[in-house]
Every structure is written in structure tokens, then in C-alpha cells.
Design an enzyme around this catalytic site. Sequence first.
Site, PDB file in Angstrom:
ATOM      1  N   GLY A  10       0.816  -1.211   0.000  1.00  0.00           N
ATOM      2  CA  GLY A  10       0.000   0.000   0.000  1.00  0.00           C
ATOM      3  C   GLY A  10       0.842   1.249   0.000  1.00  0.00           C
ATOM      4  O   GLY A  10       0.500   2.254   0.625  1.00  0.00           O
ATOM      5  N   ALA A  11       1.945   1.231  -0.746  1.00  0.00           N
ATOM      6  CA  ALA A  11       2.964   2.284  -0.632  1.00  0.00           C
ATOM      7  C   ALA A  11       2.530   3.618  -1.212  1.00  0.00           C
ATOM      8  O   ALA A  11       3.079   4.656  -0.838  1.00  0.00           O
ATOM      9  CB  ALA A  11       4.258   1.825  -1.316  1.00  0.00           C
ATOM     10  N   ASN A  86       1.009  -2.731   5.265  1.00  0.00           N
ATOM     11  CA  ASN A  86       0.234  -1.500   5.384  1.00  0.00           C
ATOM     12  C   ASN A  86      -1.059  -1.527   4.585  1.00  0.00           C
ATOM     13  O   ASN A  86      -2.037  -0.894   4.976  1.00  0.00           O
ATOM     14  CB  ASN A  86       1.101  -0.313   4.930  1.00  0.00           C
ATOM     15  N   SER A 136      -5.027  -0.615  13.524  1.00  0.00           N
ATOM     16  CA  SER A 136      -5.935   0.453  13.916  1.00  0.00           C
ATOM     17  C   SER A 136      -6.260   0.318  15.390  1.00  0.00           C
ATOM     18  O   SER A 136      -6.246  -0.796  15.936  1.00  0.00           O
ATOM     19  CB  SER A 136      -7.231   0.365  13.099  1.00  0.00           C
ATOM     20  N   TYR A 149     -14.014  -5.023   9.777  1.00  0.00           N
ATOM     21  CA  TYR A 149     -12.785  -4.237   9.866  1.00  0.00           C
ATOM     22  C   TYR A 149     -12.137  -4.413  11.233  1.00  0.00           C
ATOM     23  O   TYR A 149     -10.933  -4.693  11.335  1.00  0.00           O
ATOM     24  CB  TYR A 149     -13.104  -2.762   9.605  1.00  0.00           C
ATOM     25  N   ALA A 151     -12.658  -6.824  13.308  1.00  0.00           N
ATOM     26  CA  ALA A 151     -12.302  -8.234  13.492  1.00  0.00           C
ATOM     27  C   ALA A 151     -10.945  -8.552  12.891  1.00  0.00           C
ATOM     28  O   ALA A 151     -10.118  -9.231  13.514  1.00  0.00           O
ATOM     29  CB  ALA A 151     -13.376  -9.132  12.881  1.00  0.00           C
ATOM     30  N   LYS A 153      -8.505  -6.415  12.198  1.00  0.00           N
ATOM     31  CA  LYS A 153      -7.442  -5.685  12.871  1.00  0.00           C
ATOM     32  C   LYS A 153      -7.042  -6.389  14.164  1.00  0.00           C
ATOM     33  O   LYS A 153      -5.862  -6.463  14.510  1.00  0.00           O
ATOM     34  CB  LYS A 153      -7.866  -4.245  13.143  1.00  0.00           C
ATOM     35  N   THR A 234       1.857  -4.083  20.698  1.00  0.00           N
ATOM     36  CA  THR A 234       0.894  -3.237  20.000  1.00  0.00           C
ATOM     37  C   THR A 234       1.112  -1.802  20.480  1.00  0.00           C
ATOM     38  O   THR A 234       0.931  -1.504  21.658  1.00  0.00           O
ATOM     39  CB  THR A 234      -0.546  -3.673  20.293  1.00  0.00           C
TER      40      THR A 234
END
Length: 257
Positions: A10-11, A86, A136, A149, A151, A153, A234
Site C-alpha cells: 500500500g505504498a 500496510n 488500527s 474491519y 475483526a 485488525k 501493540t
Amino acid sequence: MQGKVAIVTGAAGGIGEAIVRALGARGVKVLGTGRNAGKLQALKDALAGIMEFDFVAVDATADDAPRAIVDGALAKFGRLDVLVNNAGSFNFGPVDQTTDDMLDEVLGISLRAPFRLCREALAHMGEGASILFIGSTWGIYGTPGGGAYSAVKAGQIGLMQTMAAEYGPRGVRSNYVAPTVVRTEMTDAFWDLDFFRRTNHELTPLQRDCTATDIGNMVAFLASDEAGFVNGQTIAVDGGISTTRYVSPAAVGAVRQ
């Protein structure tokens, strides 16, 4: 970190580019990935003369993507020291309104794809290497509407912790960066809306926006030898929203209608 080699998925996005630039500023050579070859080429052009950057345009969910990405890094730069997962999907909603197609998309991009890329990359990573997930805060606390989303993460955290235990003994560290909502082109449209101010700004002790540069700097630190004993963690980059019960004075004093 001079001379090390990183893969950043995802650069070409806002956070991805900030990660690439933060690593490049510390002498890291970066192979970026993403589906949009035009955006990746534009980033390569912008970074010419600033750092060593190349790219592989590929859909991260494709069967051959992990090998294409890792082989691309090895062919271009000859080694692999850092993997930054990412790329992701920002598709979310309540569980009862989440279709199978939505669920499959989020699982495929944000959990299955990084799992498979880690599996491919680990064969080429040794002492001093670092694997990072850009997740996130929605993966560390419950959020209405988070659905698939949230779940995935949280699932990334489980994967990261497992790899920290499995590959830490050979010197490969795994960690998870949990940003709050970051101001980028994708989020700019709703940044100043009242609902977002109430659910984000007024609950965050630090009174400024979280920027993509904040995330890039954290990634660069965690990938470096300065964080050489940080493993399985984390790290929230969120201004304190996830660990405090802060409410702004304006919100506390607001009169309900």
C-alpha cells in the site's frame, strides 16, 4: 538502518508514502507495492535522487502476489530486512449489515494477504529483521460499526503476537502499530464534521491531528535497531484516546437539546 531493504505494501497511499519516506530518510531501500502502477510510478519519480525506491504493481490478494513481491525486492536490492504490512480495506459496518462480499474483501486484503506475504518473506529474514503491521485502534477496543474491519485488525494482533513468539528466537521481531484515524485524502471529507469531532477530537487528549508522518516515524523507529528489544507489542499512535477517559471541556459543558 543504512543499506537495509524494506517492503511496504500500500505504498502509494497517504500513510504508505509517509512510511516509505521515513524509512528512506534513514537510508533504507524500499520496494513498494500496490494495485495502481501509475501512482507507484509517480511516487518513484518524486523520490528520484532522494532515496532508492522501486515498486511491484500487484493485487495483494492474488495467488502469485507474495512471491512476486518478495522476488522483486530480492532481485532489485538483494536482501530483505523489513516488511511493513500496510495495505488494507477501509470497508466497515455493523455485523448485521455486513454482506459476505464485504466480509471476504476485508478478510482477503487485511488478513489473508499479509499472512501469506509474511509466510513468503520469512524464509529470507534473519537476525535484526522486523515485521510490522499497520492496524488500527479499532483492533484494540470495541467500536460501534466496526464489523469485519475491527475483526481483522484484532486478528492481525493475534498473528503478530504468534510470529513474535515463533520467530523472535531467530532475531526476527514482530510488532503492530495501531493508529487512530489519520488525516489523509481519504478521511479529509469528514474530518471537520460534527459527528467526527464528537467521536474523535473531543475524546483525544492531544489537541492536534494525527498525521501520516506520525505513523511513518513510529514505523521507522520500530524497524530500527533502536527498538531492538521491542517484540510482540501493540503500539497505539492515537494521542491517548485508547487508554484514557478524556472528554474535552467543551464536550463536558455542552448542553443537551
